[in-house]
Design a protein around this motif. Structure first.
Motif, PDB file in Angstrom:
ATOM      1  N   ASP A  71       0.817  -1.215   0.000  1.00  0.00           N
ATOM      2  CA  ASP A  71       0.000   0.000   0.000  1.00  0.00           C
ATOM      3  C   ASP A  71       0.854   1.270   0.000  1.00  0.00           C
ATOM      4  N   THR A  72       2.158   1.109   0.136  1.00  0.00           N
ATOM      5  CA  THR A  72       3.060   2.252   0.133  1.00  0.00           C
ATOM      6  C   THR A  72       2.970   3.000  -1.196  1.00  0.00           C
ATOM      7  N   ALA A  73       2.688   4.291  -1.119  1.00  0.00           N
ATOM      8  CA  ALA A  73       2.510   5.097  -2.319  1.00  0.00           C
ATOM      9  C   ALA A  73       2.239   6.546  -1.907  1.00  0.00           C
ATOM     10  N   VAL A  74       2.253   7.413  -2.890  1.00  0.00           N
ATOM     11  CA  VAL A  74       1.704   8.757  -2.696  1.00  0.00           C
ATOM     12  C   VAL A  74       0.218   8.678  -3.033  1.00  0.00           C
ATOM     13  N   TYR A  75      -0.600   9.160  -2.113  1.00  0.00           N
ATOM     14  CA  TYR A  75      -2.047   9.114  -2.281  1.00  0.00           C
ATOM     15  C   TYR A  75      -2.553  10.497  -2.677  1.00  0.00           C
ATOM     16  N   TYR A  76      -3.356  10.520  -3.744  1.00  0.00           N
ATOM     17  CA  TYR A  76      -3.877  11.766  -4.289  1.00  0.00           C
ATOM     18  C   TYR A  76      -5.393  11.806  -4.187  1.00  0.00           C
ATOM     19  N   CYS A  77      -5.889  12.944  -3.809  1.00  0.00           N
ATOM     20  CA  CYS A  77      -7.316  13.222  -3.822  1.00  0.00           C
ATOM     21  C   CYS A  77      -7.691  13.803  -5.189  1.00  0.00           C
ATOM     22  N   SER A  78      -8.870  13.457  -5.668  1.00  0.00           N
ATOM     23  CA  SER A  78      -9.303  13.948  -6.970  1.00  0.00           C
ATOM     24  C   SER A  78     -10.774  14.327  -6.910  1.00  0.00           C
ATOM     25  N   ALA A  79     -11.104  15.424  -7.602  1.00  0.00           N
ATOM     26  CA  ALA A  79     -12.487  15.877  -7.741  1.00  0.00           C
ATOM     27  C   ALA A  79     -12.838  15.878  -9.222  1.00  0.00           C
ATOM     28  N   ALA A  80     -13.990  15.301  -9.558  1.00  0.00           N
ATOM     29  CA  ALA A  80     -14.352  15.188 -10.961  1.00  0.00           C
ATOM     30  C   ALA A  80     -15.825  15.518 -11.174  1.00  0.00           C
ATOM     31  N   ARG A  81     -16.057  16.192 -12.284  1.00  0.00           N
ATOM     32  CA  ARG A  81     -17.429  16.460 -12.721  1.00  0.00           C
ATOM     33  C   ARG A  81     -17.393  16.612 -14.231  1.00  0.00           C
ATOM     34  N   SER A  82     -18.279  15.914 -14.905  1.00  0.00           N
ATOM     35  CA  SER A  82     -18.275  15.855 -16.369  1.00  0.00           C
ATOM     36  C   SER A  82     -16.882  15.406 -16.805  1.00  0.00           C
ATOM     37  N   LEU A  83     -16.235  16.161 -17.669  1.00  0.00           N
ATOM     38  CA  LEU A  83     -14.924  15.769 -18.176  1.00  0.00           C
ATOM     39  C   LEU A  83     -13.774  16.434 -17.432  1.00  0.00           C
ATOM     40  N   LEU A  84     -14.095  17.162 -16.381  1.00  0.00           N
ATOM     41  CA  LEU A  84     -13.068  17.900 -15.655  1.00  0.00           C
ATOM     42  C   LEU A  84     -12.622  17.112 -14.428  1.00  0.00           C
ATOM     43  N   ARG A  85     -11.319  17.028 -14.225  1.00  0.00           N
ATOM     44  CA  ARG A  85     -10.759  16.375 -13.047  1.00  0.00           C
ATOM     45  C   ARG A  85      -9.640  17.233 -12.492  1.00  0.00           C
ATOM     46  N   SER A  86      -9.657  17.400 -11.180  1.00  0.00           N
ATOM     47  CA  SER A  86      -8.609  18.163 -10.495  1.00  0.00           C
ATOM     48  C   SER A  86      -7.939  17.268  -9.462  1.00  0.00           C
ATOM     49  N   TRP A  87      -6.697  17.629  -9.120  1.00  0.00           N
ATOM     50  CA  TRP A  87      -5.877  16.803  -8.229  1.00  0.00           C
ATOM     51  C   TRP A  87      -5.323  17.628  -7.074  1.00  0.00           C
ATOM     52  N   GLY A  88      -5.140  16.942  -5.948  1.00  0.00           N
ATOM     53  CA  GLY A  88      -4.393  17.524  -4.856  1.00  0.00           C
ATOM     54  C   GLY A  88      -2.897  17.286  -5.060  1.00  0.00           C
ATOM     55  N   GLN A  89      -2.114  17.718  -4.073  1.00  0.00           N
ATOM     56  CA  GLN A  89      -0.655  17.614  -4.194  1.00  0.00           C
ATOM     57  C   GLN A  89      -0.133  16.257  -3.754  1.00  0.00           C
ATOM     58  N   GLY A  90      -0.958  15.485  -3.078  1.00  0.00           N
ATOM     59  CA  GLY A  90      -0.569  14.145  -2.649  1.00  0.00           C
ATOM     60  C   GLY A  90      -0.041  14.102  -1.232  1.00  0.00           C
ATOM     61  N   THR A  91      -0.194  12.935  -0.616  1.00  0.00           N
ATOM     62  CA  THR A  91       0.349  12.698   0.716  1.00  0.00           C
ATOM     63  C   THR A  91       0.985  11.312   0.736  1.00  0.00           C
ATOM     64  N   GLN A  92       2.172  11.223   1.310  1.00  0.00           N
ATOM     65  CA  GLN A  92       2.926   9.974   1.285  1.00  0.00           C
ATOM     66  C   GLN A  92       2.432   9.033   2.372  1.00  0.00           C
ATOM     67  N   VAL A  93       2.195   7.791   1.994  1.00  0.00           N
ATOM     68  CA  VAL A  93       1.888   6.715   2.940  1.00  0.00           C
ATOM     69  C   VAL A  93       2.964   5.646   2.791  1.00  0.00           C
ATOM     70  N   THR A  94       3.626   5.341   3.890  1.00  0.00           N
ATOM     71  CA  THR A  94       4.673   4.323   3.894  1.00  0.00           C
ATOM     72  C   THR A  94       4.322   3.265   4.928  1.00  0.00           C
ATOM     73  N   VAL A  95       4.256   2.029   4.460  1.00  0.00           N
ATOM     74  CA  VAL A  95       3.942   0.903   5.345  1.00  0.00           C
ATOM     75  C   VAL A  95       5.192   0.044   5.453  1.00  0.00           C
ATOM     76  N   SER A  96       5.787   0.069   6.609  1.00  0.00           N
ATOM     77  CA  SER A  96       7.065  -0.625   6.798  1.00  0.00           C
ATOM     78  C   SER A  96       7.286  -0.900   8.274  1.00  0.00           C
ATOM     79  N   SER A  97       7.976  -1.994   8.534  1.00  0.00           N
ATOM     80  CA  SER A  97       8.347  -2.303   9.912  1.00  0.00           C
ATOM     81  C   SER A  97       9.744  -1.791  10.226  1.00  0.00           C
TER      82      SER A  97
END
Length: 116
Positions: free
Chosen positions: A90-116
């Motif tokens: 699941d380790t990745a940069v996670y992005y939020c997205s808003a969409a309506r019709s053909l338009l999509r916008s993105w956030g800047q992302g937040t890092q999630v790291t799963v590690s022991s």
């Protein structure tokens, strides 16, 4: 102008939990389908979960079904991603997205790291 700001990422051990938040501004939040995507190093961005406007129907990637839950609070212009039983993959940069019709916008992302 659509603005999306994610928060809640971090380092967590396998089996742990995190809750991501994304606050939207500059648009009518309740009218947009909101989604979470992620991108791991060397891989393409992929859809993790989405929630529609209106009836709030949800969809999930097979890899996260039963572990992740997407929700939204239109009064707070916020979409959440509750992530449980996290795995190293699941380790990745996670992005939020808003969409309506053909338009999509993105956030800047937040890092999630799963590690022991």
């Amino acid at each position: 102008q659509v603005q999306l700001v994610e928060s809640g990422g971090g380092l967590v051990q396998p089996g742990g939990s995190l809750r991501l938040s994304c606050v939207g501004s500059g648009f009518t939040f309740s009218r947009y389908t909101m989604s979470w995507y992620r991108q791991a190093p060397g891989k393409e961005r992929e859809l993790v979960a989405g929630i529609t406007s209106g009836d709030g129907s949800r969809n999930y990637a097979d890899s996260v079904k039963g572990r992740f839950t997407i929700s939204r609070d239109n009064a707070k212009n916020t979409v959440y991603l509750q992530m449980n039983s996290l795995k190293p993959e699941d380790t990745a940069v996670y992005y939020c997205s808003a969409a309506r019709s053909l338009l999509r916008s993105w956030g800047q992302g937040t890092q999630v790291t799963v590690s022991s």
